[in-house]
Scaffold this active site. Structure first.
Site, PDB file in Angstrom:
ATOM      1  N   CYS A  77      48.382  28.181  35.337  1.00 38.12           N
ATOM      2  CA  CYS A  77      48.727  28.473  36.800  1.00 38.12           C
ATOM      3  C   CYS A  77      48.407  27.272  37.789  1.00 38.12           C
ATOM      4  O   CYS A  77      49.503  26.484  37.563  1.00 38.12           O
ATOM      5  CB  CYS A  77      47.744  29.611  37.317  1.00 38.12           C
ATOM      6  SG  CYS A  77      48.363  30.522  38.654  1.00 38.12           S
ATOM      7  N   ARG A 103      55.603  26.942  43.777  1.00 35.39           N
ATOM      8  CA  ARG A 103      54.227  27.536  43.973  1.00 35.39           C
ATOM      9  C   ARG A 103      54.362  28.824  44.751  1.00 35.39           C
ATOM     10  O   ARG A 103      55.420  29.165  45.570  1.00 35.39           O
ATOM     11  CB  ARG A 103      53.469  26.461  44.752  1.00 35.39           C
ATOM     12  CG  ARG A 103      53.058  25.230  44.297  1.00 35.39           C
ATOM     13  CD  ARG A 103      52.108  24.384  45.005  1.00 35.39           C
ATOM     14  NE  ARG A 103      50.815  25.075  45.430  1.00 35.39           N
ATOM     15  CZ  ARG A 103      50.171  24.801  46.393  1.00 35.39           C
ATOM     16  NH1 ARG A 103      50.588  23.779  47.135  1.00 35.39           N
ATOM     17  NH2 ARG A 103      49.077  25.176  46.739  1.00 35.39           N
ATOM     18  N   ILE A 137      48.062  35.667  39.421  1.00 32.59           N
ATOM     19  CA  ILE A 137      47.483  35.708  40.699  1.00 32.59           C
ATOM     20  C   ILE A 137      48.045  34.466  41.433  1.00 32.59           C
ATOM     21  O   ILE A 137      47.966  33.292  41.079  1.00 32.59           O
ATOM     22  CB  ILE A 137      45.960  35.324  40.431  1.00 32.59           C
ATOM     23  CG1 ILE A 137      45.373  36.336  39.512  1.00 32.59           C
ATOM     24  CG2 ILE A 137      45.071  35.197  41.718  1.00 32.59           C
ATOM     25  CD1 ILE A 137      43.941  36.072  38.827  1.00 32.59           C
ATOM     26  N   ARG A 138      48.754  34.686  42.520  1.00 34.21           N
ATOM     27  CA  ARG A 138      49.358  33.808  43.099  1.00 34.21           C
ATOM     28  C   ARG A 138      49.987  32.810  42.548  1.00 34.21           C
ATOM     29  O   ARG A 138      49.960  31.526  42.827  1.00 34.21           O
ATOM     30  CB  ARG A 138      48.273  33.191  44.614  1.00 34.21           C
ATOM     31  CG  ARG A 138      47.879  34.251  45.472  1.00 34.21           C
ATOM     32  CD  ARG A 138      46.951  33.435  46.236  1.00 34.21           C
ATOM     33  NE  ARG A 138      47.447  32.631  47.262  1.00 34.21           N
ATOM     34  CZ  ARG A 138      47.188  31.091  47.344  1.00 34.21           C
ATOM     35  NH1 ARG A 138      46.081  30.804  46.543  1.00 34.21           N
ATOM     36  NH2 ARG A 138      47.867  30.400  47.894  1.00 34.21           N
ATOM     37  N   HIS A 174      47.425  33.794  33.795  1.00 34.89           N
ATOM     38  CA  HIS A 174      45.825  33.491  33.234  1.00 34.89           C
ATOM     39  C   HIS A 174      45.510  34.051  31.905  1.00 34.89           C
ATOM     40  O   HIS A 174      44.693  34.977  32.062  1.00 34.89           O
ATOM     41  CB  HIS A 174      45.002  34.015  34.645  1.00 34.89           C
ATOM     42  CG  HIS A 174      44.974  33.120  35.871  1.00 34.89           C
ATOM     43  ND1 HIS A 174      44.490  32.174  36.236  1.00 34.89           N
ATOM     44  CD2 HIS A 174      45.836  33.282  36.924  1.00 34.89           C
ATOM     45  CE1 HIS A 174      44.624  31.638  37.210  1.00 34.89           C
ATOM     46  NE2 HIS A 174      45.582  32.376  37.759  1.00 34.89           N
ATOM     47  N   GLU A 176      42.860  33.005  30.250  1.00 35.32           N
ATOM     48  CA  GLU A 176      41.317  32.942  30.342  1.00 35.32           C
ATOM     49  C   GLU A 176      40.737  34.234  31.169  1.00 35.32           C
ATOM     50  O   GLU A 176      39.454  34.312  30.957  1.00 35.32           O
ATOM     51  CB  GLU A 176      41.091  31.789  30.999  1.00 35.32           C
ATOM     52  CG  GLU A 176      40.962  31.630  32.775  1.00 35.32           C
ATOM     53  CD  GLU A 176      42.568  31.423  33.148  1.00 35.32           C
ATOM     54  OE1 GLU A 176      43.505  31.304  32.184  1.00 35.32           O
ATOM     55  OE2 GLU A 176      42.930  30.702  34.221  1.00 35.32           O
TER      56      GLU A 176
HETATM   57  N1  GLN Z   1      48.583  29.314  44.035  1.00 34.42           N
HETATM   58  C1  GLN Z   1      47.856  28.445  43.402  1.00 34.42           C
HETATM   59  C2  GLN Z   1      48.470  27.182  43.519  1.00 34.42           C
HETATM   60  O1  GLN Z   1      49.469  26.849  44.125  1.00 34.42           O
HETATM   61  C3  GLN Z   1      47.806  28.610  42.057  1.00 34.42           C
HETATM   62  C4  GLN Z   1      46.954  30.230  41.827  1.00 34.42           C
HETATM   63  C5  GLN Z   1      46.290  30.218  40.692  1.00 34.42           C
HETATM   64  O2  GLN Z   1      46.171  29.326  39.827  1.00 34.42           O
HETATM   65  N2  GLN Z   1      45.719  31.260  40.407  1.00 34.42           N
HETATM   66  O3  GLN Z   1      47.686  26.025  43.466  1.00 34.42           O
END
Ligand code: GLN
Length: 193
Positions: A77, A103, A137-138, A174, A176
């Protein structure tokens, strides 16, 4: 085998606990000298701008580039963002992987989701035939890849979410945070390749 997990910000503790569960020695890395003697490094999820700023302040960017030119690094991520060479804006990047990354590609409303991924590389490495349940996640998306890099997994709409380039691995999800340790095992196979 000894794996370092960059422990500046983000979910490094979760990576360490998966590695220890597999029986691999895992250590936190905050200083350049702590890279010595490691066989591979994981850059965890978190906030890539924060990790990049801290890595710059701790003089870790150049030592990490050197490490990645010789040994295995896996970015999950935010870590996948740091490994990339282009993100359409300015923030510290390692630029080790020939990839362009977007991103927060899924926007706010659907910022977090889970998906079943078909990962042929896990199957061909003898890590099992079942789909990989991935947690986003994002998450960033990998928009394009250079000649040296290859996609390992895509979402149903074709967006790339896992990439390998030599001994570098990037996943926009992720592993992990999952109970499935196959991506960690796959990374260990790159470390000893
Ligand atoms: N949105 C985060 C970034 O741009 C990454 C998100 C994450 O690692 N879960 O750094």
């Amino acid at each position: 085998m000894k794996i370092g997990v960059l422990a500046l910000q983000g979910d490094f503790a979760e990576h360490i606990s998966v590695l220890e569960g597999i029986g691999v020695e895992a250590v936190e890395v905050r200083l350049p000298e702590q890279l010595q003697g490691l066989d591979g490094v994981i850059i965890p999820g978190g906030e890539s701008t924060t990790i990049g700023k801290l890595a710059t302040a701790y003089n870790l960017m150049e030592p990490l580039r050197l490490f990645g030119s010789e040994k295995a690094i896996w970015g999950t991520c935010a870590g996948a963002i740091l490994l990339s060479s282009d993100i359409h804006s300015h923030q510290p990047l390692l630029g080790l992987m020939d990839s362009t990354v977007k991103r927060n590609a899924f926007g706010r409303q659907v910022a977090s989701f889970e998906a079943e991924l078909d990962v042929p590389a896990l199957k061909s490495s003898g890590l099992g035939e079942q789909p990989y349940h991935a947690i986003f996640i994002r998450a960033p998306l990998i928009e394009s890849l250079g000649k040296e890099a290859r996609s390992l997994a895509q979402l149903p709409d074709g967006w790339i979410v896992a990439v390998e380039q030599g001994r570098l691995l990037a996943t926009s999800f992720h592993p992990e945070l999952s109970t499935d340790d196959r991506f960690h095992r796959y990374f260990l196979s790159l470390v000893s390749r």
